[in-house]
Design an enzyme around this catalytic site. Sequence first.
Site, PDB file in Angstrom:
ATOM      1  N   ASN A  10      35.079 -36.899   7.198  1.00 13.60           N
ATOM      2  CA  ASN A  10      34.759 -37.370   8.752  1.00 13.60           C
ATOM      3  C   ASN A  10      33.574 -38.268   8.750  1.00 13.60           C
ATOM      4  O   ASN A  10      32.453 -38.017   8.654  1.00 13.60           O
ATOM      5  CB  ASN A  10      34.729 -36.029   9.783  1.00 13.60           C
ATOM      6  CG  ASN A  10      34.529 -36.428  10.847  1.00 13.60           C
ATOM      7  OD1 ASN A  10      33.714 -37.303  11.506  1.00 13.60           O
ATOM      8  ND2 ASN A  10      35.347 -35.719  11.984  1.00 13.60           N
ATOM      9  N   ALA A  11      34.097 -39.630   9.322  1.00 15.65           N
ATOM     10  CA  ALA A  11      32.987 -40.521   9.492  1.00 15.65           C
ATOM     11  C   ALA A  11      31.824 -40.049  10.325  1.00 15.65           C
ATOM     12  O   ALA A  11      30.642 -40.478   9.902  1.00 15.65           O
ATOM     13  CB  ALA A  11      33.471 -41.930   9.787  1.00 15.65           C
ATOM     14  N   ASP A  70      31.456 -27.164   9.219  1.00 14.76           N
ATOM     15  CA  ASP A  70      32.681 -26.808   9.972  1.00 14.76           C
ATOM     16  C   ASP A  70      32.076 -26.831  11.691  1.00 14.76           C
ATOM     17  O   ASP A  70      31.201 -25.819  11.588  1.00 14.76           O
ATOM     18  CB  ASP A  70      33.586 -25.744   9.720  1.00 14.76           C
ATOM     19  CG  ASP A  70      35.094 -26.132  10.184  1.00 14.76           C
ATOM     20  OD1 ASP A  70      35.447 -27.124  10.264  1.00 14.76           O
ATOM     21  OD2 ASP A  70      35.478 -25.057  10.494  1.00 14.76           O
ATOM     22  N   PHE A 154      31.608 -39.024  18.782  1.00 14.37           N
ATOM     23  CA  PHE A 154      33.203 -39.036  18.286  1.00 14.37           C
ATOM     24  C   PHE A 154      33.666 -37.311  18.571  1.00 14.37           C
ATOM     25  O   PHE A 154      33.036 -36.678  19.181  1.00 14.37           O
ATOM     26  CB  PHE A 154      33.286 -39.006  16.764  1.00 14.37           C
ATOM     27  CG  PHE A 154      32.374 -37.648  15.961  1.00 14.37           C
ATOM     28  CD1 PHE A 154      33.132 -36.575  15.407  1.00 14.37           C
ATOM     29  CD2 PHE A 154      31.047 -37.949  15.965  1.00 14.37           C
ATOM     30  CE1 PHE A 154      32.483 -35.752  14.679  1.00 14.37           C
ATOM     31  CE2 PHE A 154      30.285 -36.796  15.231  1.00 14.37           C
ATOM     32  CZ  PHE A 154      30.924 -35.739  14.675  1.00 14.37           C
ATOM     33  N   TYR A 156      35.166 -34.654  20.892  1.00 13.30           N
ATOM     34  CA  TYR A 156      35.183 -34.377  22.163  1.00 13.30           C
ATOM     35  C   TYR A 156      33.991 -34.902  23.010  1.00 13.30           C
ATOM     36  O   TYR A 156      33.563 -34.495  23.992  1.00 13.30           O
ATOM     37  CB  TYR A 156      35.411 -32.772  22.562  1.00 13.30           C
ATOM     38  CG  TYR A 156      36.586 -32.080  21.982  1.00 13.30           C
ATOM     39  CD1 TYR A 156      37.703 -32.096  22.579  1.00 13.30           C
ATOM     40  CD2 TYR A 156      36.667 -31.587  20.824  1.00 13.30           C
ATOM     41  CE1 TYR A 156      39.087 -31.685  22.424  1.00 13.30           C
ATOM     42  CE2 TYR A 156      37.664 -30.989  20.041  1.00 13.30           C
ATOM     43  CZ  TYR A 156      38.865 -31.139  20.723  1.00 13.30           C
ATOM     44  OH  TYR A 156      40.058 -30.673  20.298  1.00 13.30           O
ATOM     45  N   HIS A 182      24.353 -29.240  18.372  1.00 16.59           N
ATOM     46  CA  HIS A 182      24.599 -28.210  17.602  1.00 16.59           C
ATOM     47  C   HIS A 182      24.402 -28.445  16.218  1.00 16.59           C
ATOM     48  O   HIS A 182      23.718 -27.355  15.366  1.00 16.59           O
ATOM     49  CB  HIS A 182      26.237 -27.717  17.781  1.00 16.59           C
ATOM     50  CG  HIS A 182      27.095 -28.688  17.743  1.00 16.59           C
ATOM     51  ND1 HIS A 182      27.089 -29.971  18.338  1.00 16.59           N
ATOM     52  CD2 HIS A 182      28.177 -28.851  16.800  1.00 16.59           C
ATOM     53  CE1 HIS A 182      28.098 -30.596  17.937  1.00 16.59           C
ATOM     54  NE2 HIS A 182      28.643 -30.247  16.952  1.00 16.59           N
TER      55      HIS A 182
END
Length: 200
Positions: A10-11, A70, A154, A156, A182
Amino acid sequence: MPTLVLASRNAGKLRELTELLAPLGVGAKLISDFPDVPETVEDGETFAANAAKKAVEAAVATRSFALGEDSGLAVDALDGRPGVYSARYAGTHGDDAANNAKLLEELDGVPDAKRTAAYHTHIAVADPGGDVVLTAAGTCRGRIVTVSRGEGGFGYDPLFLVPEYHRTFGELAPAVKRAISHRARAMRRLAIGLPCLFDA
């Protein structure tokens, strides 16, 4: 400089993780630099399980220290959804526009006061033998707005309002997001053990 293989394709995540590791004096290699490493199937029931699986598989395949991460969004009014399915909420993995549209549809008519949510992340670091040697978690609470706001970030981010700043993650400057997100909070916890890991 110590280096971690980042077990993500994921970039957006890779950009954030690389920026968060830099002040710690830790370099990053991308899993895409290892073309023979297959993509991890994220079938864990928790963020922690998926993070650990990514880290372990990447570490064993590259024979390096590897970081698996994750994360996702949990909306209170939706009983914690989309949760571990955040990246594929609308059916196609990584389709941010479709995921955001589905989230807004499911929250249609829900008043502002009940649109509370939290971004959660779990990070795991595995050694070259495939043992998880460090873990950390971070959370950032906010609220889901009714209309997308901002072009930054990116996932949400354009819908996730941080009340203290009166802006969404999509509107906040990258430096501010790096301080309060987070992912940043998890990385600060991870940083406590990271130097010891490489000194061992």
